[in-house]
Design an enzyme around this catalytic site. Sequence first.
Site, PDB file in Angstrom:
ATOM      1  N   ASP A  43       0.847  -1.195   0.000  1.00 47.34           N
ATOM      2  CA  ASP A  43       0.000   0.000   0.000  1.00 47.34           C
ATOM      3  C   ASP A  43       0.882   1.244   0.000  1.00 47.34           C
ATOM      4  OD1 ASP A  43       0.922   0.324   2.635  1.00 47.34           O
ATOM      5  OD2 ASP A  43      -0.813  -0.699   3.464  1.00 47.34           O
ATOM      6  N   ASP A  45       1.394   5.162   1.502  1.00 44.68           N
ATOM      7  CA  ASP A  45       0.997   6.194   2.451  1.00 44.68           C
ATOM      8  C   ASP A  45       1.517   7.525   1.934  1.00 44.68           C
ATOM      9  OD1 ASP A  45      -0.141   4.450   4.588  1.00 44.68           O
ATOM     10  OD2 ASP A  45       1.896   3.649   4.556  1.00 44.68           O
ATOM     11  N   ASP A 125       8.986   5.665  13.278  1.00 43.27           N
ATOM     12  CA  ASP A 125       9.587   4.667  14.174  1.00 43.27           C
ATOM     13  C   ASP A 125      11.045   4.311  13.858  1.00 43.27           C
ATOM     14  OD1 ASP A 125       8.640   3.396  11.890  1.00 43.27           O
ATOM     15  OD2 ASP A 125       7.348   1.979  12.946  1.00 43.27           O
TER      16      ASP A 125
HETATM   17  P1  ATP Z   1       3.496  -2.111   5.825  1.00 37.33           P
HETATM   18  O1  ATP Z   1       4.237  -2.659   4.670  1.00 37.33           O
HETATM   19  O2  ATP Z   1       3.141  -3.145   6.855  1.00 37.33           O
HETATM   20  O3  ATP Z   1       2.322  -1.236   5.465  1.00 37.33           O
HETATM   21  P2  ATP Z   1       4.541   0.346   6.850  1.00 37.33           P
HETATM   22  O4  ATP Z   1       5.909   0.714   7.386  1.00 37.33           O
HETATM   23  O5  ATP Z   1       4.059   1.114   5.657  1.00 37.33           O
HETATM   24  O6  ATP Z   1       4.583  -1.202   6.568  1.00 37.33           O
HETATM   25  P3  ATP Z   1       2.183   1.330   8.160  1.00 37.33           P
HETATM   26  O7  ATP Z   1       1.492   0.784   9.367  1.00 37.33           O
HETATM   27  O8  ATP Z   1       1.474   1.413   6.875  1.00 37.33           O
HETATM   28  O9  ATP Z   1       3.514   0.453   8.034  1.00 37.33           O
HETATM   29  O10 ATP Z   1       2.727   2.777   8.572  1.00 37.33           O
HETATM   30  C1  ATP Z   1       3.174   3.746   7.624  1.00 37.33           C
HETATM   31  C2  ATP Z   1       4.320   4.546   8.199  1.00 37.33           C
HETATM   32  O11 ATP Z   1       3.873   5.254   9.365  1.00 37.33           O
HETATM   33  C3  ATP Z   1       5.515   3.728   8.688  1.00 37.33           C
HETATM   34  O12 ATP Z   1       6.369   3.410   7.624  1.00 37.33           O
HETATM   35  C4  ATP Z   1       6.144   4.642   9.699  1.00 37.33           C
HETATM   36  O13 ATP Z   1       6.886   5.672   9.090  1.00 37.33           O
HETATM   37  C5  ATP Z   1       4.919   5.300  10.337  1.00 37.33           C
HETATM   38  N1  ATP Z   1       4.461   4.561  11.535  1.00 37.33           N
HETATM   39  C6  ATP Z   1       3.536   3.576  11.594  1.00 37.33           C
HETATM   40  N2  ATP Z   1       3.352   3.154  12.838  1.00 37.33           N
HETATM   41  C7  ATP Z   1       4.162   3.901  13.615  1.00 37.33           C
HETATM   42  C8  ATP Z   1       4.411   3.971  15.015  1.00 37.33           C
HETATM   43  N3  ATP Z   1       3.797   3.148  15.854  1.00 37.33           N
HETATM   44  N4  ATP Z   1       5.309   4.876  15.457  1.00 37.33           N
HETATM   45  C9  ATP Z   1       5.940   5.728  14.607  1.00 37.33           C
HETATM   46  N5  ATP Z   1       5.745   5.713  13.271  1.00 37.33           N
HETATM   47  C10 ATP Z   1       4.876   4.822  12.781  1.00 37.33           C
HETATM   48 MG    MG Z   2       2.064   1.005   4.808  1.00 37.60          MG
END
Ligand code: ATP
Ligand code: MG
Length: 432
Positions: A43, A45, A125
Amino acid sequence: MPIRNKLKSEPCAIVRKLVESGYEAYIVGGAVRDLLLGREPKDYDIATSASPEEIRAVFGRRNSRIIGRRFRLTHVFFKKDIYEVSTFRRCPTEDERRGREDDRDGMIWRDNEFGTLEEDAARRDFTVNAMYYDVIGDRGVIDFSGGQKDLKRKVVWAIGDPVQRFTEDPVRMLRAVKLCGQFDFHLSREVSKALKAMREKITLASSSRLFEELLKILCSSKAELVLSRLQAYGLLEYIWPVMSQSWEESEGVLARQLLSIRDREVSAGNLGNSRGLALATPCLPFLMSALNPQDMTAFWKRDANTDATAEKAIRLIFDGYALPKFFANRIRNICYLVPRLLARPVSPRALSHIEYRHARALVAMLVEIFSWNDNILAVLPEINVAVPPLPAQSEDAIDDADAGVIPAIPHKRRRRRPRGTRKPSAASSQGA
Ligand code: ATP
Ligand code: MG
């Protein structure tokens, strides 16, 4: 590594619209990380300087909605997908956090102070998750904290002090280990030390967020690897105690074998990312032993007793979580079908069941694991399920649609209360 050509056009169009409306906007987080690793993002963001209300003004009220309390963000509906657009955040100051009742023990329950791009990067994070991609301008990958270097070194490095970051939000510990399982990364020494010292604090996170993460892990194509890392780092016993305790027992071993075949098939595009199948796969061995410890291929007679036992077993597997009834029903329906597909002759009703393809996938996994005769599969027509991964929301819609057609488990019909009469409240029923 040029990634511009690999970007999907829809999120780029959203970014463009925000920039043309006078805001800063970038692709951020997992999508940038995945593209730099040469993988297709699951996905996208988007991060922007526009506030949630301003984002709604840009895309219109019908095409967007603001969600979340702890973390307010905007969903933008674009073509058939939904994109999460978040406003740049900054860490709240000590003064701002003073007096907040829910920010106890160093935890941050609300994260809604808006800031600049650089401040936004500082509150993400891990370095590998804190990169932005400038779609419209010429800045390319914007990386304030050395994320590209850490990607190459395959290391999970926290932004700031890991003890403080894990205290603010213990779910970050789970996210760190997930990165290790997903991409074969390792934790930096500091992150590993903080995690070992604080792992039981994961229980302070809300169970709904933990369940959401667990579901995401199970739905991914790396479920078995991520669960193995969680077990190795001692987090699984807090997140999914039943699986952790049965890890070396027959149910746990079979669950992991099934998951690793499912992962392989999802990666190969042979299986879609159905949540029903993702949940039913690790549950099957536990349900088998709860329902029929002697013979796992035996037909489970479906009656009120079996239903109650299955329901209890499923509740126990996800003990501590409020597993939505809808998911529990799907797990039960898929698992119930497995022995029906192993019985001969196979009943035509089983073959036309809405969950048939998922149950057949489980049968195929069992055939592989136990080297059963391939003839078992020969009478079970294959249904091509090579579907592109669905965004979470649209899969919900499919799941909901499925729910309506699944033959109902026998249950008493609820009698409608006549209009205008109210259910007696607990207080009144106690005579208050
Ligand atoms: P995935 O492939 O599982 O979607 P992702 O890293 O994109 O991995 P998401 O949950 O979509 O995970 O979160 C998008 C972004 O938001 C992360 O890459 C990170 O930068 C930020 N993020 C998400 N959760 C947290 C958190 N608990 N604390 C700080 N930053 C976060
Ligand atoms: Mg994501």
